[in-house]
Design a protein around this motif. Structure first.
Motif, PDB file in Angstrom:
ATOM      1  N   LYS A   3       6.623   8.931  16.569  1.00 53.11           N
ATOM      2  CA  LYS A   3       7.768   9.737  16.994  1.00 53.11           C
ATOM      3  C   LYS A   3       8.989   9.535  16.099  1.00 53.11           C
ATOM      4  O   LYS A   3       9.932  10.306  16.166  1.00 53.11           O
ATOM      5  CB  LYS A   3       8.118   9.417  18.441  1.00 53.11           C
ATOM      6  N   SER A   4       8.968   8.485  15.278  1.00 56.46           N
ATOM      7  CA  SER A   4      10.068   8.233  14.336  1.00 56.46           C
ATOM      8  C   SER A   4       9.462   7.707  13.040  1.00 56.46           C
ATOM      9  O   SER A   4       8.288   7.320  12.992  1.00 56.46           O
ATOM     10  CB  SER A   4      11.041   7.185  14.903  1.00 56.46           C
ATOM     11  N   GLU A   5      10.269   7.685  11.990  1.00 58.25           N
ATOM     12  CA  GLU A   5       9.781   7.165  10.714  1.00 58.25           C
ATOM     13  C   GLU A   5       9.413   5.688  10.846  1.00 58.25           C
ATOM     14  O   GLU A   5       8.400   5.238  10.324  1.00 58.25           O
ATOM     15  CB  GLU A   5      10.815   7.376   9.613  1.00 58.25           C
ATOM     16  N   PHE A  33       0.869  -1.180   0.000  1.00 63.01           N
ATOM     17  CA  PHE A  33       0.000   0.000   0.000  1.00 63.01           C
ATOM     18  C   PHE A  33       0.899   1.221   0.000  1.00 63.01           C
ATOM     19  O   PHE A  33       1.763   1.361   0.875  1.00 63.01           O
ATOM     20  CB  PHE A  33      -0.885   0.030   1.242  1.00 63.01           C
ATOM     21  N   PRO A  34       0.709   2.124  -0.940  1.00 62.03           N
ATOM     22  CA  PRO A  34       1.539   3.335  -0.951  1.00 62.03           C
ATOM     23  C   PRO A  34       1.142   4.248   0.203  1.00 62.03           C
ATOM     24  O   PRO A  34      -0.043   4.427   0.494  1.00 62.03           O
ATOM     25  CB  PRO A  34       1.216   3.977  -2.303  1.00 62.03           C
ATOM     26  N   ILE A  35       2.162   4.771   0.880  1.00 63.19           N
ATOM     27  CA  ILE A  35       1.917   5.736   1.947  1.00 63.19           C
ATOM     28  C   ILE A  35       2.814   6.947   1.726  1.00 63.19           C
ATOM     29  O   ILE A  35       3.839   6.863   1.044  1.00 63.19           O
ATOM     30  CB  ILE A  35       2.138   5.148   3.352  1.00 63.19           C
ATOM     31  N   ILE A  36       2.411   8.050   2.291  1.00 65.73           N
ATOM     32  CA  ILE A  36       3.206   9.277   2.252  1.00 65.73           C
ATOM     33  C   ILE A  36       3.619   9.576   3.682  1.00 65.73           C
ATOM     34  O   ILE A  36       2.782   9.583   4.593  1.00 65.73           O
ATOM     35  CB  ILE A  36       2.376  10.440   1.667  1.00 65.73           C
ATOM     36  N   VAL A  37       4.914   9.798   3.894  1.00 63.61           N
ATOM     37  CA  VAL A  37       5.434  10.107   5.225  1.00 63.61           C
ATOM     38  C   VAL A  37       6.070  11.486   5.179  1.00 63.61           C
ATOM     39  O   VAL A  37       6.858  11.785   4.279  1.00 63.61           O
ATOM     40  CB  VAL A  37       6.483   9.058   5.684  1.00 63.61           C
ATOM     41  N   ALA A  38       5.717  12.316   6.140  1.00 64.14           N
ATOM     42  CA  ALA A  38       6.285  13.662   6.233  1.00 64.14           C
ATOM     43  C   ALA A  38       6.601  13.959   7.697  1.00 64.14           C
ATOM     44  O   ALA A  38       5.900  13.483   8.594  1.00 64.14           O
ATOM     45  CB  ALA A  38       5.305  14.700   5.693  1.00 64.14           C
ATOM     46  N   VAL A  50       4.254  12.001  10.249  1.00 66.04           N
ATOM     47  CA  VAL A  50       2.858  11.769   9.905  1.00 66.04           C
ATOM     48  C   VAL A  50       2.825  10.949   8.620  1.00 66.04           C
ATOM     49  O   VAL A  50       3.561  11.231   7.680  1.00 66.04           O
ATOM     50  CB  VAL A  50       2.122  13.113   9.705  1.00 66.04           C
ATOM     51  N   ALA A  51       1.983   9.919   8.609  1.00 69.48           N
ATOM     52  CA  ALA A  51       1.848   9.070   7.425  1.00 69.48           C
ATOM     53  C   ALA A  51       0.390   9.033   7.006  1.00 69.48           C
ATOM     54  O   ALA A  51      -0.510   8.997   7.855  1.00 69.48           O
ATOM     55  CB  ALA A  51       2.338   7.660   7.714  1.00 69.48           C
ATOM     56  N   SER A  52       0.176   9.049   5.700  1.00 62.82           N
ATOM     57  CA  SER A  52      -1.178   8.890   5.180  1.00 62.82           C
ATOM     58  C   SER A  52      -1.161   7.833   4.082  1.00 62.82           C
ATOM     59  O   SER A  52      -0.156   7.629   3.411  1.00 62.82           O
ATOM     60  CB  SER A  52      -1.719  10.213   4.636  1.00 62.82           C
ATOM     61  N   CYS A  53      -2.295   7.178   3.939  1.00 58.69           N
ATOM     62  CA  CYS A  53      -2.490   6.194   2.874  1.00 58.69           C
ATOM     63  C   CYS A  53      -3.640   6.707   2.017  1.00 58.69           C
ATOM     64  O   CYS A  53      -4.808   6.571   2.385  1.00 58.69           O
ATOM     65  CB  CYS A  53      -2.817   4.821   3.464  1.00 58.69           C
ATOM     66  N   PRO A  54      -3.324   7.348   0.880  1.00 57.01           N
ATOM     67  CA  PRO A  54      -4.364   7.950   0.045  1.00 57.01           C
ATOM     68  C   PRO A  54      -5.423   6.958  -0.452  1.00 57.01           C
ATOM     69  O   PRO A  54      -6.585   7.315  -0.567  1.00 57.01           O
ATOM     70  CB  PRO A  54      -3.600   8.551  -1.133  1.00 57.01           C
TER      71      PRO A  54
END
Length: 88
Positions: free
Chosen positions: A32-34, A7-12, A19-23
């Motif tokens: 607190k960490s990647e 599943f593609p996620i975006i981490v910022a 913060v990670a989101s899964c569109p």
């Protein structure tokens, strides 16, 4: 039986948090960490898929994702980094 599926996620990084989101599933989490945010996202995706009351996307929707970058003109001074100042 289960099969592994990416599943593609975006981490910022936002301040002290990651913060990670899964569109594809329209869900997000933080850590607190990647590594922690990725682990939290994996747990959240599993919970999402296991919940019988949550509508699930079709397989076609899952494989239809495309990731693109678009060029946008940003006014000078809005974003600043040492890379931007070297290009002036």
């Amino acid at each position: 039986m289960s099969i592994p599926m990416p599943f593609p996620i975006i981490v910022a990084k936002e301040g002290k948090w990651f913060v990670a989101s899964c569109p594809l599933l329209d869900i997000a989490t933080q850590g607190k960490s990647e590594g922690e945010v990725k682990e939290n996202m994996a747990d959240l995706i599993n919970d999402f898929l296991s919940d019988p009351d949550t509508p699930k996307p079709s397989f076609e929707d899952l494989i239809s994702l495309s990731l693109s970058n678009i060029a946008v003109k940003v006014p000078k001074g809005v974003l600043y980094s040492s890379v931007c100042s070297q290009q002036d």
